[in-house]
Design an enzyme around this catalytic site. Structure first.
Site, PDB file in Angstrom:
ATOM      1  N   SER A 144     -30.138  70.061  61.328  1.00  0.00           N
ATOM      2  CA  SER A 144     -29.424  70.391  60.094  1.00  0.00           C
ATOM      3  C   SER A 144     -30.371  70.502  58.907  1.00  0.00           C
ATOM      4  O   SER A 144     -31.428  69.868  58.859  1.00  0.00           O
ATOM      5  CB  SER A 144     -28.370  69.319  59.821  1.00  0.00           C
ATOM      6  OG  SER A 144     -27.498  69.728  58.804  1.00  0.00           O
ATOM      7  N   TYR A 165     -20.567  72.986  73.125  1.00  0.00           N
ATOM      8  CA  TYR A 165     -21.472  71.843  73.227  1.00  0.00           C
ATOM      9  C   TYR A 165     -21.281  70.972  71.992  1.00  0.00           C
ATOM     10  O   TYR A 165     -21.424  71.433  70.850  1.00  0.00           O
ATOM     11  CB  TYR A 165     -22.936  72.265  73.329  1.00  0.00           C
ATOM     12  CG  TYR A 165     -23.816  71.040  73.504  1.00  0.00           C
ATOM     13  CD1 TYR A 165     -23.938  70.446  74.750  1.00  0.00           C
ATOM     14  CD2 TYR A 165     -24.446  70.445  72.422  1.00  0.00           C
ATOM     15  CE1 TYR A 165     -24.678  69.280  74.920  1.00  0.00           C
ATOM     16  CE2 TYR A 165     -25.193  69.291  72.581  1.00  0.00           C
ATOM     17  CZ  TYR A 165     -25.302  68.708  73.829  1.00  0.00           C
ATOM     18  OH  TYR A 165     -26.027  67.552  73.993  1.00  0.00           O
ATOM     19  N   GLN A 197     -27.263  65.149  54.565  1.00  0.00           N
ATOM     20  CA  GLN A 197     -27.891  65.950  55.616  1.00  0.00           C
ATOM     21  C   GLN A 197     -29.076  65.234  56.241  1.00  0.00           C
ATOM     22  O   GLN A 197     -29.331  65.349  57.438  1.00  0.00           O
ATOM     23  CB  GLN A 197     -28.338  67.307  55.056  1.00  0.00           C
ATOM     24  CG  GLN A 197     -27.187  68.229  54.731  1.00  0.00           C
ATOM     25  CD  GLN A 197     -26.253  68.431  55.910  1.00  0.00           C
ATOM     26  OE1 GLN A 197     -26.608  69.065  56.901  1.00  0.00           O
ATOM     27  NE2 GLN A 197     -25.062  67.873  55.831  1.00  0.00           N
ATOM     28  N   GLU A 206     -30.841 117.252  74.792  1.00  0.00           N
ATOM     29  CA  GLU A 206     -31.423 116.033  75.356  1.00  0.00           C
ATOM     30  C   GLU A 206     -31.762 116.183  76.830  1.00  0.00           C
ATOM     31  O   GLU A 206     -32.248 115.238  77.457  1.00  0.00           O
ATOM     32  CB  GLU A 206     -30.457 114.852  75.157  1.00  0.00           C
ATOM     33  CG  GLU A 206     -30.351 114.420  73.702  1.00  0.00           C
ATOM     34  CD  GLU A 206     -29.594 113.114  73.504  1.00  0.00           C
ATOM     35  OE1 GLU A 206     -29.765 112.509  72.442  1.00  0.00           O
ATOM     36  OE2 GLU A 206     -28.862 112.700  74.426  1.00  0.00           O
ATOM     37  N   HIS A 234     -28.421  63.099  59.324  1.00  0.00           N
ATOM     38  CA  HIS A 234     -28.065  63.744  60.594  1.00  0.00           C
ATOM     39  C   HIS A 234     -29.092  63.431  61.685  1.00  0.00           C
ATOM     40  O   HIS A 234     -28.741  63.144  62.826  1.00  0.00           O
ATOM     41  CB  HIS A 234     -27.967  65.266  60.416  1.00  0.00           C
ATOM     42  CG  HIS A 234     -26.582  65.749  60.160  1.00  0.00           C
ATOM     43  ND1 HIS A 234     -25.587  65.703  61.102  1.00  0.00           N
ATOM     44  CD2 HIS A 234     -26.025  66.313  59.066  1.00  0.00           C
ATOM     45  CE1 HIS A 234     -24.470  66.201  60.601  1.00  0.00           C
ATOM     46  NE2 HIS A 234     -24.708  66.577  59.363  1.00  0.00           N
ATOM     47  N   ASN A 289     -29.890  69.310  69.174  1.00  0.00           N
ATOM     48  CA  ASN A 289     -31.281  69.088  68.788  1.00  0.00           C
ATOM     49  C   ASN A 289     -32.146  70.264  69.226  1.00  0.00           C
ATOM     50  O   ASN A 289     -31.650  71.274  69.733  1.00  0.00           O
ATOM     51  CB  ASN A 289     -31.797  67.762  69.361  1.00  0.00           C
ATOM     52  CG  ASN A 289     -31.727  67.739  70.889  1.00  0.00           C
ATOM     53  OD1 ASN A 289     -31.724  68.775  71.561  1.00  0.00           O
ATOM     54  ND2 ASN A 289     -31.673  66.543  71.460  1.00  0.00           N
ATOM     55  N   GLU A 304     -29.383  76.761  55.836  1.00  0.00           N
ATOM     56  CA  GLU A 304     -28.124  76.623  56.558  1.00  0.00           C
ATOM     57  C   GLU A 304     -26.996  76.335  55.562  1.00  0.00           C
ATOM     58  O   GLU A 304     -25.953  76.988  55.562  1.00  0.00           O
ATOM     59  CB  GLU A 304     -28.233  75.480  57.569  1.00  0.00           C
ATOM     60  CG  GLU A 304     -26.931  75.201  58.313  1.00  0.00           C
ATOM     61  CD  GLU A 304     -26.996  73.912  59.117  1.00  0.00           C
ATOM     62  OE1 GLU A 304     -26.163  73.762  60.025  1.00  0.00           O
ATOM     63  OE2 GLU A 304     -27.853  73.049  58.845  1.00  0.00           O
ATOM     64  N   HIS A 305     -27.193  75.318  54.720  1.00  0.00           N
ATOM     65  CA  HIS A 305     -26.246  74.961  53.661  1.00  0.00           C
ATOM     66  C   HIS A 305     -26.936  75.155  52.316  1.00  0.00           C
ATOM     67  O   HIS A 305     -28.094  74.770  52.150  1.00  0.00           O
ATOM     68  CB  HIS A 305     -25.822  73.494  53.768  1.00  0.00           C
ATOM     69  CG  HIS A 305     -25.262  73.100  55.091  1.00  0.00           C
ATOM     70  ND1 HIS A 305     -26.026  72.477  56.075  1.00  0.00           N
ATOM     71  CD2 HIS A 305     -24.020  73.232  55.612  1.00  0.00           C
ATOM     72  CE1 HIS A 305     -25.256  72.241  57.128  1.00  0.00           C
ATOM     73  NE2 HIS A 305     -24.050  72.687  56.883  1.00  0.00           N
ATOM     74  N   GLN A 345     -29.309  69.868  80.332  1.00  0.00           N
ATOM     75  CA  GLN A 345     -28.552  70.005  81.584  1.00  0.00           C
ATOM     76  C   GLN A 345     -27.138  70.527  81.351  1.00  0.00           C
ATOM     77  O   GLN A 345     -26.562  71.209  82.200  1.00  0.00           O
ATOM     78  CB  GLN A 345     -28.532  68.683  82.364  1.00  0.00           C
ATOM     79  CG  GLN A 345     -27.822  67.522  81.696  1.00  0.00           C
ATOM     80  CD  GLN A 345     -28.734  66.682  80.829  1.00  0.00           C
ATOM     81  OE1 GLN A 345     -29.732  67.153  80.301  1.00  0.00           O
ATOM     82  NE2 GLN A 345     -28.388  65.404  80.671  1.00  0.00           N
ATOM     83  N   HIS A 352     -23.908 115.788  81.440  1.00  0.00           N
ATOM     84  CA  HIS A 352     -23.083 115.522  80.260  1.00  0.00           C
ATOM     85  C   HIS A 352     -22.453 116.827  79.768  1.00  0.00           C
ATOM     86  O   HIS A 352     -21.259 116.887  79.437  1.00  0.00           O
ATOM     87  CB  HIS A 352     -23.934 114.926  79.127  1.00  0.00           C
ATOM     88  CG  HIS A 352     -24.274 113.478  79.307  1.00  0.00           C
ATOM     89  ND1 HIS A 352     -25.028 113.019  80.352  1.00  0.00           N
ATOM     90  CD2 HIS A 352     -23.955 112.387  78.543  1.00  0.00           C
ATOM     91  CE1 HIS A 352     -25.178 111.702  80.228  1.00  0.00           C
ATOM     92  NE2 HIS A 352     -24.526 111.300  79.141  1.00  0.00           N
ATOM     93  N   ASP A 355     -18.324  70.248  56.132  1.00  0.00           N
ATOM     94  CA  ASP A 355     -18.548  69.612  57.432  1.00  0.00           C
ATOM     95  C   ASP A 355     -17.245  69.164  58.076  1.00  0.00           C
ATOM     96  O   ASP A 355     -17.150  69.076  59.297  1.00  0.00           O
ATOM     97  CB  ASP A 355     -19.460  68.388  57.277  1.00  0.00           C
ATOM     98  CG  ASP A 355     -20.931  68.753  57.364  1.00  0.00           C
ATOM     99  OD1 ASP A 355     -21.249  69.903  57.679  1.00  0.00           O
ATOM    100  OD2 ASP A 355     -21.768  67.867  57.106  1.00  0.00           O
TER     101      ASP A 355
END
Length: 433
Positions: free
Chosen positions: A233, A124, A255, A410, A258, A209, A322-323, A186, A415, A356
């Site tokens: 971000s 994506y 950032q 068990e 963004h 987003n 994140e960064h 979608q 087994h 980036d």
């Protein structure tokens, strides 16, 4: 920006709160669109493309002709820049290839691990006001190195129903197999269920987003894996008196531009740096084409003064950015002590924008505190680790008794029987129930 001085640890979670909506705020919309895409396929996808992107399309697929035409619309300078970035990203991700691991755990018991590519992956790529062709490189290159057979890409069209030429150039350059003009919820739904035109995938990658992030998380409930929760971000900079205020401000703004829901934070042990960075932010902000977006993000952001490196590091690990940029005379302390961050940038001449685009590391990273438990995208993100074992007659005789004892403890007697039959055959050369 909001300025906070020596906040107590019990207040950190509130002052570092992300400007994001909760799952409950968005899930009704996400589930409704998913249900419609599942039932109506391409018809629903085209409907929501019209609704959200403002363009009525006849179909979702980008044609070979459109791809070829786009190549002439990308400047030679940009093509060369993309090729340089591609080269560095390939080098860094190719270096992550690991060999088969094999060991004889007990005489006659051989175990090994091999990595195999995920066959079908979906990428994506955010579009809109800032089409992220760089994200195509970050996702398609490791997918190709890993050996994924199908690499499909979804990205929203513009108001003319077109895809940014740089996105198409990068996709063609990196071996994407199919490209679709689909964005938002979608797109994630289409890749989750598959439609007549869109292939169903096994794992979905890419930032987006808050709606895309929640859609990806919902997809995991429907049998599709995702890279990580990667939403709006965020950047945290630690800077002491060794930092260059104008550099720090430019990183924070890089950032902030963004999106309106981005968040940037400065943590410092220097009152002077706090004041100078704030001045630089507003000075540089005036020059930005995306000033209005950056301003809203800045309003969600904070400048924090703390009295010691230890308190600063504790707060940073709690926030889990994140960064994370380190501009400090004591940089080794932060390098060795950071436990929670997506990607780390060290020194005055290491801007976050290098990661980036072109340094070689991947920019698809966990946000919203998820770096406490998630890694950023890397080569292994596109691979599955499969284990194998081969046991000889000597091997089963060496471990068989232990297996029988454990299985019986068990209450799993089938087994035990599976081992017992083999051990008996060794003794009598025939099967005895």
């Amino acid at each position: 920006m909001n300025k906070i001085y020596n906040p107590q640890p019990e207040t950190w979670s509130s002052i570092l709160k992300r400007p994001t909506q909760t799952f409950d705020d968005i899930e009704t919309t996400v589930k409704g669109i998913f249900k419609e895409v599942q039932q109506k396929g391409d018809q629903a996808v085209l409907k929501y493309t019209s609704l959200f992107d403002g363009i009525v399309l006849e179909n979702n697929i980008v044609t070979n002709e459109e791809i070829e035409n786009s190549l002439n619309l990308v400047s030679e300078d940009l093509k060369e820049a993309i090729k340089l970035a591609k080269s560095n990203i390939e080098k860094f991700h190719t270096a992550q290839i690991s060999s088969k691991i094999e060991i004889e755990t007990t005489e006659g018991v051989i175990c090994w691990q091999e990595k195999r590519p995920i066959q079908k992956v979906g990428l994506y790529i955010p579009g809109g006001s800032a089409p992220l062709f760089s994200t195509v490189l970050m996702l398609a290159i490791p997918a190709k190195i890993a050996g994924c057979k199908e690499i499909i890409l979804c990205t929203p069209p513009d108001k003319q129903g077109k895809i940014n030429p740089a996105i198409l150039f990068a996709a063609q350059l990196c071996g994407v197999t199919k490209i679709y003009k689909i964005g938002g919820i979608q797109a994630i739904a289409a890749m989750t269920f598959g439609t007549k035109s869109v292939d169903k995938v096994y794992k979905i990658f890419g930032p987006g987003n808050q709606f895309v992030t929640i859609a990806k998380q919902y997809a995991t409930q429907l049998g599709v894996a995702i890279d990580m929760p990667a939403g709006p971000s965020e950047l945290l900079v630690f800077a002491d008196d060794s930092a260059v205020p104008s550099f720090v401000a430019s990183d924070l703004l890089s950032q902030a531009e963004h999106g309106k829901d981005s968040q940037v934070i400065l943590v410092t042990t220097s009152q002077n740096i706090l004041n100078e960075v704030e001045k630089e932010i507003y000075k540089q902000l005036k020059k930005l084409p995306r000033k209005e977006i950056a301003e809203i993000a800045i309003n969600n952001s904070v400048l924090i003064f703390l009295g010691s490196d230890k308190n600063a590091l504790d707060l940073i690990n709690e926030y889990s950015p994140e960064h994370f940029i380190i501009c400090s005379n004591n940089e080794d302390y932060f390098i060795n002590g950071i436990e929670n961050a997506g990607s780390i940038f060290i020194g005055n001449y290491t801007p976050e924008s290098a990661g980036d685009y072109a340094s070689g590391t991947n920019h698809t990273l966990p946000t919203n505190g998820y770096s406490k438990s998630y890694s950023g995208v890397n080569l292994d993100s596109f691979l599955k680790a499969m284990t194998f074992q081969k046991i000889t007659e000597k091997g089963i005789s060496n471990i068989g008794k232990s297996i029988e004892i454990m299985a019986e403890a068990e209450g799993l007697l089938a087994h035990k029987m599976a081992v017992n039959l083999r051990l008996n055959k060794q003794k009598t050369n025939k099967y005895q129930p």
